[in-house]
Design a protein around this motif. Sequence first.
Motif, short mmCIF file in Angstrom:
data_model
loop_
_atom_site.label_atom_id
_atom_site.label_comp_id
_atom_site.label_asym_id
_atom_site.label_seq_id
_atom_site.Cartn_x
_atom_site.Cartn_y
_atom_site.Cartn_z
N VAL A 180 0.87 -1.18 0.00
CA VAL A 180 0.00 0.00 0.00
C VAL A 180 0.91 1.22 0.00
CG1 VAL A 180 -1.86 1.23 1.16
CG2 VAL A 180 -1.77 -1.27 1.28
N VAL A 181 0.82 2.00 -1.06
CA VAL A 181 1.70 3.15 -1.24
C VAL A 181 0.91 4.43 -0.93
CG1 VAL A 181 3.15 4.42 -2.85
CG2 VAL A 181 3.01 1.93 -2.99
N LEU A 182 1.38 5.17 0.06
CA LEU A 182 0.69 6.36 0.53
C LEU A 182 1.42 7.60 0.03
CD1 LEU A 182 0.24 5.29 4.28
CD2 LEU A 182 -1.20 4.70 2.31
N LEU A 183 0.71 8.48 -0.66
CA LEU A 183 1.28 9.72 -1.17
C LEU A 183 0.55 10.89 -0.53
CD1 LEU A 183 1.39 8.87 -5.00
CD2 LEU A 183 3.09 8.34 -3.24
N ASP A 184 1.31 11.86 -0.02
CA ASP A 184 0.70 13.04 0.60
C ASP A 184 1.77 14.11 0.78
OD1 ASP A 184 -2.21 13.25 2.29
OD2 ASP A 184 -0.72 14.80 2.70
N VAL A 185 1.33 15.36 0.80
CA VAL A 185 2.25 16.47 1.00
C VAL A 185 2.59 16.66 2.47
CG1 VAL A 185 0.49 18.27 1.25
CG2 VAL A 185 2.72 18.84 0.25
N ASN A 186 1.75 16.14 3.37
CA ASN A 186 1.94 16.30 4.82
C ASN A 186 2.80 15.15 5.34
OD1 ASN A 186 1.67 16.40 7.65
ND2 ASN A 186 -0.36 17.33 7.50
N ALA A 187 4.09 15.40 5.49
CA ALA A 187 5.03 14.34 5.85
C ALA A 187 4.76 13.76 7.24
CB ALA A 187 6.46 14.87 5.79
N ASP A 188 4.42 14.62 8.21
CA ASP A 188 4.20 14.14 9.57
C ASP A 188 2.96 13.25 9.65
OD1 ASP A 188 6.42 15.53 10.44
OD2 ASP A 188 5.28 17.30 11.08
N ALA A 189 1.86 13.71 9.07
CA ALA A 189 0.63 12.92 9.07
C ALA A 189 0.82 11.63 8.29
CB ALA A 189 -0.52 13.73 8.50
N LEU A 190 1.60 11.69 7.23
CA LEU A 190 1.87 10.52 6.40
C LEU A 190 2.62 9.46 7.21
CD1 LEU A 190 1.50 9.62 3.43
CD2 LEU A 190 3.77 10.55 2.97
N ALA A 191 3.62 9.89 7.96
CA ALA A 191 4.40 8.96 8.76
C ALA A 191 3.55 8.32 9.85
CB ALA A 191 5.60 9.68 9.38
N GLN A 192 2.71 9.11 10.50
CA GLN A 192 1.85 8.58 11.55
C GLN A 192 0.85 7.57 10.99
OE1 GLN A 192 -0.14 11.53 13.94
NE2 GLN A 192 -1.54 10.06 14.86
#
Length: 281
Positions: free
Chosen positions: A40-52
């Motif tokens: 599952v590949v997650l793409l987002d501009v918000n690095a902190d929320a993405l990591a969590q």
Amino acid sequence: MRKNVALDSVAGLTVVITGAAMGMGRLYAERAVAEGAAAVVLLDVNADALAQTATELTALGTAQSVLTYTLDLSSQQEIATVAARIREDIGAPDVLINNAGIVRSSFFWEHDPVRDIEATMRVNTLAAMHLSRQLLPGMIAKMGECRILNVSSAAGTLSNPRMSVYAASKWAMTGWSDSLRLELEKAGHGNVKVTTFAPSYISTGMFQGVRGPLLTPIMTPENAVAAAWKAMLHGRPMLMKPWTVGFGRALKGVLPTRVWDVLAGRVFKVYSSMDEFTGRR
């Protein structure tokens, strides 16, 4: 034309999702993980929320891997760079969900040309085109059943005051998405099926303050994602939710414009639905 083949789930498949750190993007990711996707590949501009989000999804232990890439979808160069990394890390995906979007509400002449107009068109429309262009050739070559889910909007079917730029981005998304579906079929690449999802307002916070038109309740993200996920697995060309979205589009198509304006404005209250919009703070 290739016979339509429904997928039971995404078990063992690779899934790429934009805007995946929160909201509906995260819900799509949760479904992919729950069904046992290979990656599952997650793409987002918000690095902190993405990591969590990645940490929490990985802890579920039902997906073989959860990968993250911080990505500004307004940048064509970043899209090309991240797409190349995805191809290198997992190869072509089996499922691509173009979910990310932004909304700006104002009268057109009050919009900032860059922050509002340019950004909305880039994120809501061009990003899906560029990312699909990067990943689609590999999906075609896989020959197995693949899926693209493009999240458009009811705003891509009906005009609405205070939504001119957003509506433009979603009309473009709908037109491109469904044309892509037809092109794949015409070229004999029916293994890749495209679903265009056109929902009315959803209570994600993105449309905080809006009022649903007559007979058009504001949907929960969970219900919207469940419906779109099912349509995507089955390779359904178009899904409009709730039923009033399709009804409104059909009615507008047969009525004179001024008659429709009266119904949309005074009866269905479509034209006043954005009057108290505040959006996500």
